[in-house]
Design a protein around this motif. Structure first.
Motif, PDB file in Angstrom:
ATOM      1  N   PRO A  87       0.818  -1.213   0.000  1.00 14.85           N
ATOM      2  CA  PRO A  87       0.000   0.000   0.000  1.00 14.85           C
ATOM      3  C   PRO A  87       0.853   1.265   0.000  1.00 14.85           C
ATOM      4  N   GLY A  88       0.276   2.344  -0.481  1.00  9.33           N
ATOM      5  CA  GLY A  88       0.981   3.619  -0.522  1.00  9.33           C
ATOM      6  C   GLY A  88       1.308   4.154   0.863  1.00  9.33           C
ATOM      7  N   TRP A  89       0.472   3.851   1.820  1.00  9.89           N
ATOM      8  CA  TRP A  89       0.715   4.297   3.186  1.00  9.89           C
ATOM      9  C   TRP A  89       1.277   3.138   3.970  1.00  9.89           C
ATOM     10  N   CYS A  90       2.241   3.417   4.772  1.00  8.50           N
ATOM     11  CA  CYS A  90       2.820   2.395   5.632  1.00  8.50           C
ATOM     12  C   CYS A  90       3.135   3.035   6.971  1.00  8.50           C
ATOM     13  N   SER A  91       3.057   2.242   8.003  1.00  9.94           N
ATOM     14  CA  SER A  91       3.378   2.754   9.328  1.00  9.94           C
ATOM     15  C   SER A  91       4.767   3.368   9.325  1.00  9.94           C
ATOM     16  N   GLY A  92       4.906   4.501   9.907  1.00  7.86           N
ATOM     17  CA  GLY A  92       6.207   5.166   9.979  1.00  7.86           C
ATOM     18  C   GLY A  92       7.017   4.660  11.148  1.00  7.86           C
ATOM     19  N   LYS A  93       8.048   5.384  11.468  1.00  8.21           N
ATOM     20  CA  LYS A  93       8.900   5.005  12.599  1.00  8.21           C
ATOM     21  C   LYS A  93       8.161   5.140  13.926  1.00  8.21           C
ATOM     22  N   GLY A  94       7.260   6.102  13.975  1.00  6.52           N
ATOM     23  CA  GLY A  94       6.451   6.257  15.185  1.00  6.52           C
ATOM     24  C   GLY A  94       7.273   6.511  16.434  1.00  6.52           C
ATOM     25  N   ASP A  95       6.753   6.071  17.518  1.00  8.88           N
ATOM     26  CA  ASP A  95       7.383   6.223  18.824  1.00  8.88           C
ATOM     27  C   ASP A  95       8.590   5.293  18.901  1.00  8.88           C
ATOM     28  N   CYS A  98       8.706   2.356  21.307  1.00  9.44           N
ATOM     29  CA  CYS A  98       7.775   1.239  21.166  1.00  9.44           C
ATOM     30  C   CYS A  98       8.304   0.261  20.116  1.00  9.44           C
ATOM     31  N   VAL A  99       8.475  -0.990  20.493  1.00 11.11           N
ATOM     32  CA  VAL A  99       9.003  -2.007  19.589  1.00 11.11           C
ATOM     33  C   VAL A  99       8.078  -2.206  18.381  1.00 11.11           C
ATOM     34  N   VAL A 100       6.778  -2.071  18.548  1.00 12.00           N
ATOM     35  CA  VAL A 100       5.843  -2.233  17.437  1.00 12.00           C
ATOM     36  C   VAL A 100       6.002  -1.081  16.449  1.00 12.00           C
ATOM     37  N   ALA A 101       5.947   0.135  16.950  1.00 14.37           N
ATOM     38  CA  ALA A 101       6.046   1.312  16.081  1.00 14.37           C
ATOM     39  C   ALA A 101       7.377   1.361  15.338  1.00 14.37           C
ATOM     40  N   CYS A 102       8.448   0.956  15.977  1.00 16.57           N
ATOM     41  CA  CYS A 102       9.783   1.015  15.367  1.00 16.57           C
ATOM     42  C   CYS A 102       9.986  -0.015  14.266  1.00 16.57           C
ATOM     43  N   ASN A 103       9.256  -1.094  14.299  1.00 18.99           N
ATOM     44  CA  ASN A 103       9.532  -2.199  13.393  1.00 18.99           C
ATOM     45  C   ASN A 103       8.403  -2.549  12.417  1.00 18.99           C
ATOM     46  N   MET A 104       7.252  -1.925  12.564  1.00 15.77           N
ATOM     47  CA  MET A 104       6.096  -2.307  11.762  1.00 15.77           C
ATOM     48  C   MET A 104       6.318  -2.115  10.259  1.00 15.77           C
ATOM     49  N   GLU A 106       9.053  -2.174   8.399  1.00 16.62           N
ATOM     50  CA  GLU A 106       9.954  -3.189   7.855  1.00 16.62           C
ATOM     51  C   GLU A 106       9.288  -4.562   7.800  1.00 16.62           C
ATOM     52  N   VAL A 107       8.568  -4.911   8.850  1.00 17.12           N
ATOM     53  CA  VAL A 107       7.885  -6.204   8.896  1.00 17.12           C
ATOM     54  C   VAL A 107       6.823  -6.280   7.807  1.00 17.12           C
ATOM     55  N   MET A 108       6.036  -5.219   7.666  1.00 14.61           N
ATOM     56  CA  MET A 108       4.983  -5.219   6.644  1.00 14.61           C
ATOM     57  C   MET A 108       5.582  -5.254   5.237  1.00 14.61           C
ATOM     58  N   ASP A 109       6.708  -4.578   5.018  1.00 16.09           N
ATOM     59  CA  ASP A 109       7.387  -4.645   3.718  1.00 16.09           C
ATOM     60  C   ASP A 109       7.718  -6.088   3.361  1.00 16.09           C
ATOM     61  N   HIS A 110       8.240  -6.834   4.314  1.00 19.30           N
ATOM     62  CA  HIS A 110       8.582  -8.234   4.078  1.00 19.30           C
ATOM     63  C   HIS A 110       7.337  -9.073   3.794  1.00 19.30           C
ATOM     64  N   ILE A 111       6.277  -8.816   4.530  1.00 15.26           N
ATOM     65  CA  ILE A 111       5.025  -9.562   4.328  1.00 15.26           C
ATOM     66  C   ILE A 111       4.490  -9.330   2.920  1.00 15.26           C
TER      67      ILE A 111
END
Length: 142
Positions: A87-95, A98-104, A106-111
């Motif tokens: 998708p054009g939008w992806c979770s950013g670095k965020g907080d 927070c381990v979720v915000a920092c890694n989401m 990259e994880v979604m890119d792989h998925i």
């Protein structure tokens, strides 16, 4: 997935259905039910990949330049839409605490990359001729 893939497959199947005749962008666009300028953009991509050839001027248009038995939907997807699953939008670095915000992201890119690879394997099994056969079969069932 973007609509360029569907437009490309539809256009190639249409040209395979009438292999000895040129078709103008207006004729193909009408058949595909899209605007001729949008169709020309997709056809330009298919021409660059060698799937079709064009002739300008009176009596010109597009004609198939490939064997529909050998062109797979994976090739068409790769030519028109690779990477469009993400998708054009992806979770950013965020907080960054927070381990979720920092890694989401990259994880979604792989998925999405893995999903696209699985889809390409599936699309590799279907050719333009197979799609045309399905169209003809659907028509006979009516």
């Amino acid at each position: 997935m973007n609509s360029e893939f569907t437009i490309a497959v539809h256009s190639l199947v249409f040209l395979a259905y009438r292999p000895d005749r040129m078709a103008t962008s207006d004729v193909i666009a009408h058949n595909v039910n899209t605007h001729p300028s949008r169709l020309r953009k997709v056809m330009s991509c298919l021409r660059k990949q060698g799937f079709i050839v064009t002739k300008e001027g009176i009596g010109g248009g597009y004609i198939l330049n490939c064997n529909p038995d050998q062109v797979t939907l994976a090739q068409i997807y790769s030519a028109t839409s690779i990477g469009s699953m993400k998708p054009g939008w992806c979770s950013g670095k965020g907080d960054d605490k927070c381990v979720v915000a920092c890694n989401m992201a990259e994880v979604m890119d792989h998925i999405f990359c893995e999903a696209e690879q699985h889809m390409l394997v599936y699309l590799q099994r279907t050719t333009i001729s197979n799609v045309l056969e399905r169209v003809r079969s659907s028509q006979q069932q009516r």
